[in-house]
Structures are given as structure tokens and as C-alpha cells.
Design a protein around this motif. Structure first.
Motif, short mmCIF file in Angstrom:
data_model
loop_
_atom_site.label_atom_id
_atom_site.label_comp_id
_atom_site.label_asym_id
_atom_site.label_seq_id
_atom_site.Cartn_x
_atom_site.Cartn_y
_atom_site.Cartn_z
N LEU A 85 0.92 -0.79 0.10
CA LEU A 85 -0.14 -0.09 0.12
C LEU A 85 1.28 1.36 -0.07
O LEU A 85 1.62 1.53 0.45
N LEU A 86 0.98 2.26 -1.15
CA LEU A 86 1.88 3.08 -1.24
C LEU A 86 1.46 4.37 -0.67
O LEU A 86 -0.14 4.26 -0.40
N HIS A 87 2.47 4.98 0.00
CA HIS A 87 2.03 5.64 0.87
C HIS A 87 0.97 7.32 -0.24
O HIS A 87 1.51 7.70 -0.94
N ASN A 88 0.59 8.21 0.91
CA ASN A 88 -0.54 8.98 0.12
C ASN A 88 0.72 10.38 0.81
O ASN A 88 0.03 10.58 1.61
N ASN A 89 1.06 11.50 -0.17
CA ASN A 89 1.60 12.52 -0.12
C ASN A 89 1.63 13.35 -0.42
O ASN A 89 0.62 14.29 0.01
N LEU A 90 1.76 13.73 -1.74
CA LEU A 90 2.00 14.55 -2.73
C LEU A 90 0.99 14.23 -3.98
O LEU A 90 1.60 13.03 -4.62
N GLN A 91 -0.22 14.49 -4.55
CA GLN A 91 -1.12 14.27 -5.71
C GLN A 91 0.26 13.12 -6.55
O GLN A 91 0.27 12.57 -7.72
N GLY A 92 0.76 14.86 -7.30
CA GLY A 92 1.41 15.14 -8.11
C GLY A 92 2.65 13.20 -8.13
O GLY A 92 3.23 12.16 -8.76
N THR A 93 3.33 13.56 -7.19
CA THR A 93 4.71 12.94 -7.34
C THR A 93 4.01 11.45 -6.56
O THR A 93 4.67 10.49 -7.58
N ASP A 94 3.02 11.08 -5.73
CA ASP A 94 2.15 10.04 -6.09
C ASP A 94 2.63 9.13 -7.32
O ASP A 94 2.97 7.88 -7.49
N ASP A 95 1.64 9.95 -7.95
CA ASP A 95 1.53 8.84 -9.40
C ASP A 95 3.03 8.89 -9.75
O ASP A 95 2.29 7.87 -10.65
N GLU A 96 3.41 9.45 -10.21
CA GLU A 96 4.39 9.76 -10.72
C GLU A 96 5.19 8.15 -10.07
O GLU A 96 5.03 7.65 -11.06
N GLN A 97 5.57 7.89 -9.21
CA GLN A 97 6.19 6.88 -7.72
C GLN A 97 5.35 5.60 -7.89
O GLN A 97 5.89 4.41 -8.71
N PHE A 98 4.11 5.77 -8.35
CA PHE A 98 4.01 4.25 -8.70
C PHE A 98 3.51 4.10 -10.28
O PHE A 98 4.08 3.04 -10.23
N LYS A 99 3.78 5.32 -11.12
CA LYS A 99 3.59 5.01 -12.76
C LYS A 99 5.25 3.92 -12.51
O LYS A 99 5.34 3.41 -13.82
N ARG A 100 5.57 4.64 -11.99
CA ARG A 100 7.62 4.96 -11.86
C ARG A 100 8.00 2.71 -11.96
O ARG A 100 7.99 2.54 -12.47
N GLU A 101 7.66 3.13 -10.45
CA GLU A 101 7.31 1.42 -9.80
C GLU A 101 6.56 0.24 -10.74
O GLU A 101 6.89 -0.63 -11.23
N PHE A 102 5.37 0.63 -11.17
CA PHE A 102 4.43 0.07 -12.17
C PHE A 102 5.12 -0.86 -13.57
O PHE A 102 5.08 -1.56 -13.15
N GLU A 103 5.35 0.45 -14.35
CA GLU A 103 6.23 0.11 -15.16
C GLU A 103 7.83 -0.92 -15.29
O GLU A 103 8.01 -1.82 -15.71
N ASN A 104 8.27 -0.28 -14.28
CA ASN A 104 9.66 -0.76 -13.95
C ASN A 104 9.44 -2.03 -13.45
O ASN A 104 9.90 -3.29 -14.07
N LEU A 105 7.93 -2.87 -12.96
CA LEU A 105 8.16 -4.47 -12.75
C LEU A 105 7.70 -4.75 -14.02
O LEU A 105 7.93 -5.63 -13.97
N MET A 106 7.11 -4.25 -15.01
CA MET A 106 6.51 -4.79 -16.42
C MET A 106 7.53 -5.23 -17.03
O MET A 106 7.80 -5.90 -17.73
N ARG A 107 8.77 -4.51 -16.76
CA ARG A 107 10.23 -4.46 -17.36
C ARG A 107 10.41 -5.37 -17.11
O ARG A 107 10.87 -6.74 -18.64
N LEU A 108 10.23 -5.25 -15.58
CA LEU A 108 11.72 -6.49 -15.81
C LEU A 108 11.06 -8.29 -16.33
O LEU A 108 9.59 -8.35 -15.27
#
Ligand SMILES: Nc1ncnc2c1ncn2[C@@H]1O[C@H](COP(=O)(O)OP(=O)(O)OP(=O)(O)O)[C@@H](O)[C@H]1O
Length: 173
Positions: A85-108
Motif C-alpha cells: 500500500l503506497l503512502h499518500n503524500n502529494l498527488q503528482g509525486t505519488d502518481d509519478e512514483q506509482f507509474k515508475r514502479e509499475f512500469e519498471n516491474l512490468m519491464r523486468l
């Protein structure tokens, strides 16, 4: 934010990581590999995640990272997954973090790297009073689900109770 389209699989029935296939250096096959993985990643609702983690209870907590808290989820089928469960901090930053982690995991795609098996990206609007007026505050839940590793993290084995010899550590990786 756009994420994978929901799979029509029944989330209660459990999850299975996609069958492993080796990554190729060919960008077209890499793209089709990623598209296949995106289709296989189950879109889970917060409701289901709450059910399988006992409402994200303390006793189900298995770890804490920089970006979120990890819980053990147990499906009705008995299948176990790790629910981050990812932390909720700042809307834009959280979305970026989620997207980056999601995409990296999909590539690996490596047998030593834990597989992403599902995700949740849900936005709710909660009514609340502000200056005697009802406003609807937006709340977004971002969750990444992984295969459950029974023996915990590599870090635990390196720095935890057991001290490994350097050579052994390198061989483990
Ligand atoms: N798939 C998993 N199976 C079992 N336990 C896990 C799993 N993923 C994470 N954990 C546990 O949760 C802890 C925190 O993991 P998490 O990925 O949030 O943090 P991290 O590894 O420090 O990375 P970061 O914070 O940089 O994302 C791990 O150290 C491990 O004990």
C-alpha cells in the motif's frame, strides 16, 4: 493517470504470475512482452484488498519501505500475495512514483526478481465540511501486489540474524 485495463479474471479466485518468458533485446518483442504482462496483471479493488489483508491490519504487516507498507494478503483459495500500500503524500509525486514502479516491474523479467501480479488504482470522493459547506475531498489508493516470498527479503538474510559470507551473498543474487 492511465494504467492497465482491468483483467476480467475473478480476483477472489487468486492470482498467478504470468508464465516466465525471457526478455529479448528486440524492442518489438519487448513491447509485446510488456503488453502481455499488462493484460495479465489483475486489477484489484480496495474492497478485495481489505478483505484479504484483514483490513490492512497490524498483524498482517510484513514490512515497511520508503514508499509504502507491505501486508500479507491471503485469497479465499489460500493463495498468498504481498500487498504494498503506497503512502499518500502529494498527488503528482505519488502518481509519478506509482507509474515508475509499475512500469519498471512490468519491464523486468528475471527469475530472481519478484513478479508483480496485480495492482489497484482507485480514487474516491469523501464528503466533508469546509466553511459550513460540503465539499468532496479526493483520496487515491495506489497498491502494488507481488508474489509472496516466504523467506522474506535478501536484506534480512544479509543484515539480519544470519550473517552471510560475501561470496555466498553474491551467489544468492
Ligand atoms: N513480495 C514480498 N514477499 C514477502 N515480503 C515482502 C515482499 N515485498 C516486500 N516484502 C517485505 O516488505 C519489506 C519492505 O518492502 P518494500 O519493497 O516496501 O521496501 P524496500 O525493499 O525497502 O524498497 P523501497 O522502499 O525502495 O520500495 C521488505 O523488506 C520485505 O521484508
Amino acid at each position: 493517470m492511465e494504467v492497465a485495463s482491468p483483467s476480467d479474471r475473478d480476483p477472489q479466485a487468486g492470482l498467478h504470475p504470468s508464465a516466465g518468458s525471457s526478455s529479448s533485446s528486440n524492442p518489438i518483442s519487448r513491447d509485446s512482452n510488456m503488453a502481455r504482462k499488462l493484460q495479465n496483471a489483475a486489477c484489484l479493488t480496495m474492497r478485495v484488498l481489505q478483505q484479504i489483508t484483514d483490513n490492512f491490519s497490524e498483524k498482517r504487516k510484513i514490512g515497511q519501505g520508503a514508499y509504502g507498507t507491505v501486508y500479507k494478503g491471503v485469497h479465499a483459495s489460500g493463495e498468498e500475495i504481498a500487498v504494498k500500500l503506497l503512502h499518500n503524500n502529494l498527488q503528482g509525486t505519488d502518481d509519478e512514483q506509482f507509474k515508475r514502479e509499475f512500469e519498471n516491474l512490468m519491464r523486468l523479467d528475471h527469475h530472481n526478481i519478484v513478479q508483480l501480479v496485480g495492482y489497484c488504482y482507485e480514487t474516491h470522493h469523501k464528503p466533508m465540511l469546509h466553511n459550513e459547506e460540503t465539499i468532496y475531498a479526493e483520496e487515491t489508493n495506489r497498491v502494488l501486489c507481488f508474489e509472496y516470498m516466504r523467506n522474506g527479503s535478501l536484506q534480512k538474510h544479509i543484515f539480519g540474524t544470519r550473517l552471510l559470507h560475501f561470496e555466498h551473498t553474491i551467489r544468492s543474487i
